[in-house]
Design a protein around this motif. Structure first.
Motif, PDB file in Angstrom:
ATOM      1  N   ARG A  30       8.116  -5.922  -6.741  1.00 45.72           N
ATOM      2  CA  ARG A  30       7.610  -5.360  -5.494  1.00 45.72           C
ATOM      3  C   ARG A  30       7.185  -3.906  -5.615  1.00 45.72           C
ATOM      4  NH1 ARG A  30      12.912  -4.531  -1.585  1.00 45.72           N
ATOM      5  NH2 ARG A  30      13.897  -2.855  -2.793  1.00 45.72           N
ATOM      6  N   GLU A  31       7.583  -3.203  -6.673  1.00 50.01           N
ATOM      7  CA  GLU A  31       7.158  -1.816  -6.876  1.00 50.01           C
ATOM      8  C   GLU A  31       5.996  -1.708  -7.847  1.00 50.01           C
ATOM      9  OE1 GLU A  31       8.448   0.338  -4.966  1.00 50.01           O
ATOM     10  OE2 GLU A  31      10.084  -0.929  -4.212  1.00 50.01           O
ATOM     11  N   ARG A  32       5.452  -2.824  -8.298  1.00 50.06           N
ATOM     12  CA  ARG A  32       4.345  -2.786  -9.252  1.00 50.06           C
ATOM     13  C   ARG A  32       3.055  -2.349  -8.561  1.00 50.06           C
ATOM     14  NH1 ARG A  32       5.426  -6.241 -13.647  1.00 50.06           N
ATOM     15  NH2 ARG A  32       3.354  -5.702 -14.421  1.00 50.06           N
ATOM     16  N   GLU A  33       2.077  -1.915  -9.378  1.00 51.99           N
ATOM     17  CA  GLU A  33       0.851  -1.330  -8.834  1.00 51.99           C
ATOM     18  C   GLU A  33       0.052  -2.329  -7.998  1.00 51.99           C
ATOM     19  OE1 GLU A  33       1.829  -1.254 -11.893  1.00 51.99           O
ATOM     20  OE2 GLU A  33       2.159   0.854 -12.415  1.00 51.99           O
ATOM     21  N   PHE A  34      -0.018  -3.585  -8.448  1.00 47.44           N
ATOM     22  CA  PHE A  34      -0.842  -4.547  -7.713  1.00 47.44           C
ATOM     23  C   PHE A  34      -0.244  -4.859  -6.346  1.00 47.44           C
ATOM     24  CE2 PHE A  34       2.026  -6.939 -10.433  1.00 47.44           C
ATOM     25  CZ  PHE A  34       2.538  -7.911  -9.598  1.00 47.44           C
ATOM     26  N   VAL A  35       1.097  -4.793  -6.221  1.00 45.72           N
ATOM     27  CA  VAL A  35       1.713  -5.008  -4.914  1.00 45.72           C
ATOM     28  C   VAL A  35       1.464  -3.799  -4.014  1.00 45.72           C
ATOM     29  CG1 VAL A  35       3.894  -5.411  -3.705  1.00 45.72           C
ATOM     30  CG2 VAL A  35       3.454  -6.556  -5.884  1.00 45.72           C
ATOM     31  N   GLU A  36       1.580  -2.593  -4.571  1.00 49.16           N
ATOM     32  CA  GLU A  36       1.299  -1.385  -3.788  1.00 49.16           C
ATOM     33  C   GLU A  36      -0.147  -1.363  -3.338  1.00 49.16           C
ATOM     34  OE1 GLU A  36       3.352   0.811  -2.707  1.00 49.16           O
ATOM     35  OE2 GLU A  36       5.132   0.010  -3.716  1.00 49.16           O
ATOM     36  N   ALA A  37      -1.058  -1.799  -4.209  1.00 50.25           N
ATOM     37  CA  ALA A  37      -2.473  -1.843  -3.832  1.00 50.25           C
ATOM     38  C   ALA A  37      -2.705  -2.820  -2.689  1.00 50.25           C
ATOM     39  CB  ALA A  37      -3.316  -2.223  -5.045  1.00 50.25           C
ATOM     40  N   ALA A  38      -2.010  -3.957  -2.717  1.00 54.92           N
ATOM     41  CA  ALA A  38      -2.150  -4.925  -1.622  1.00 54.92           C
ATOM     42  C   ALA A  38      -1.615  -4.365  -0.314  1.00 54.92           C
ATOM     43  CB  ALA A  38      -1.421  -6.217  -1.989  1.00 54.92           C
ATOM     44  N   LYS A  39      -0.514  -3.601  -0.383  1.00 56.12           N
ATOM     45  CA  LYS A  39       0.015  -2.980   0.827  1.00 56.12           C
ATOM     46  C   LYS A  39      -0.966  -1.959   1.398  1.00 56.12           C
ATOM     47  CE  LYS A  39       4.927  -3.437  -0.434  1.00 56.12           C
ATOM     48  NZ  LYS A  39       6.171  -2.697  -0.764  1.00 56.12           N
TER      49      LYS A  39
END
Length: 347
Positions: free
Chosen positions: A235-244
């Motif tokens: 959940r702290e990975r870049e692709f998850v942050e980008a989706a948020k």
């Protein structure tokens, strides 16, 4: 009279253009088609001969379990008829005066391929196929429920964190505190007695539902913890942050970004959970709190084999070999699936 003129070929400039075009086509690099993680996994799995063989054996077991009534009817037997006591079959006895199977290896013959059961004369081949059917279908249902519940609970706790994760963790710890084997033995009679009059015989379908519920309630915690730990690292990975940042909803992030990345541990855990569930169901029947007479079951076959061990040791051979082969192949299949998803974890 004028002589015919020869057909003129392409001029020098046209020939030069054709030569340049053919050279360009020859030197133009071919487009490389990308492969998904699933395609790469399948490609690695196909190269594993052990995994492919074990997958074929496991599929064969499930096919036999599904068509067991058809196979038994073609063999001309059934798992419920007492061939040693039914007067209809008095012309072809299968038991001697002491109730032991006639012939070699527990009464193996053209009519009874795996022999017969001492004292009663029931056909062991039919009992084994129906027992496989009961155990495999029950274990598959329990495993699907356990995996689905564990994945959902693990995703919720791992993604949302905070108080949600805290309370889910405490509930998980509470269920983990139960000694499972002892609780199975103690809780099964309570469940059946709560809904069925003790003076009445418990229906088979109710026993199946009770076993499914008990194993489900006490079996989802390991899967939930595995998924939770994986989601916490994702959940702290870049692709998850980008989706948020892009405004995606939590449901979309979990479904599109996180869930595809936890398929590997889920599938590997499934290959280990199902044979473990089969052994648990067999243990319940062996202990007398699972399936009982006359329902065929792997555990019941072992319980009967233990009772007839001194009189007819061959009775345990075919059920034992069938169970050992299935559990071994399923465990090796789990190793092959794990290696296909993660080549660095090679055996």
């Amino acid at each position: 009279m004028t002589s015919p003129t020869k057909a003129e070929g392409p001029g020098p400039s046209v020939a030069l253009d054709l030569e340049l075009d053919s050279t360009a086509e020859a030197t133009e690099p071919k487009k490389l088609e990308g492969r998904s993680p699933g395609q790469l996994m399948w490609q690695r799995f196909r190269r594993d001969r052990t995994g492919m063989f074990c997958a074929a054996v496991v599929i064969f077991y499930f096919v036999v379990a599904l068509v067991a009534p058809l196979i038994v009817s073609l063999a001309g037997t059934d798992p419920y008829t007492l061939y040693g006591q039914d007067p209809t079959y008095a012309d072809s006895p299968v038991l001697d005066e002491f109730g032991l199977p006639l012939g070699y290896l527990g009464g193996v013959s053209g009519d009874h391929w795996f022999g017969v059961e001492p004292q009663y004369g029931r056909d062991l081949f039919a009992m084994l196929l129906y027992g496989m059917r009961t155990s495999l279908l029950m274990a598959l249902g329990v495993t699907v429920l356990v995996m689905f519940s564990g994945v959902v609970i693990g995703l919720i706790g791992g993604y949302f964190g905070g108080r949600t994760d805290y309370w889910i963790g405490r509930v998980t710890d509470f269920f983990l505190s139960f000694p499972q084997q002892l609780f199975f033995i103690a809780f099964m009679p309570v469940v059946t007695a709560f809904f069925v009059d003790p003076e009445e015989e418990t229906p088979t379908y109710f026993r199946a539902v009770a076993i499914l519920i008990v194993l489900w309630v006490l079996g989802w915690m390991g899967m939930a913890r595995l998924v939770r730990s994986t989601v916490l690292s994702l959940r702290e990975r870049e692709f998850v942050e980008a989706a948020k940042v892009s405004g995606a909803s939590p449901w979309r992030i979990v479904r599109k970004e996180i869930l595809p990345n936890v398929v590997s541990p889920i599938l590997v855990q499934f290959t280990y959970q199902l044979p473990s569930t089969i052994l648990t169901i067999a243990f319940l029947s062996f202990a007398g709190v699972g399936f009982v007479e006359p329902t065929p079951d792997w555990g019941r076959l072992f319980a009967a084999g233990a009772k007839y061990a001194e009189q007819d040791p061959a009775f345990m051979f075919f059920p034992g070999m069938a169970l050992v082969i299935f559990i071994l192949c399923f465990n090796l299949l789990g190793d092959s699936v794990r290696d296909a998803f993660d080549p660095k974890s090679g055996r």
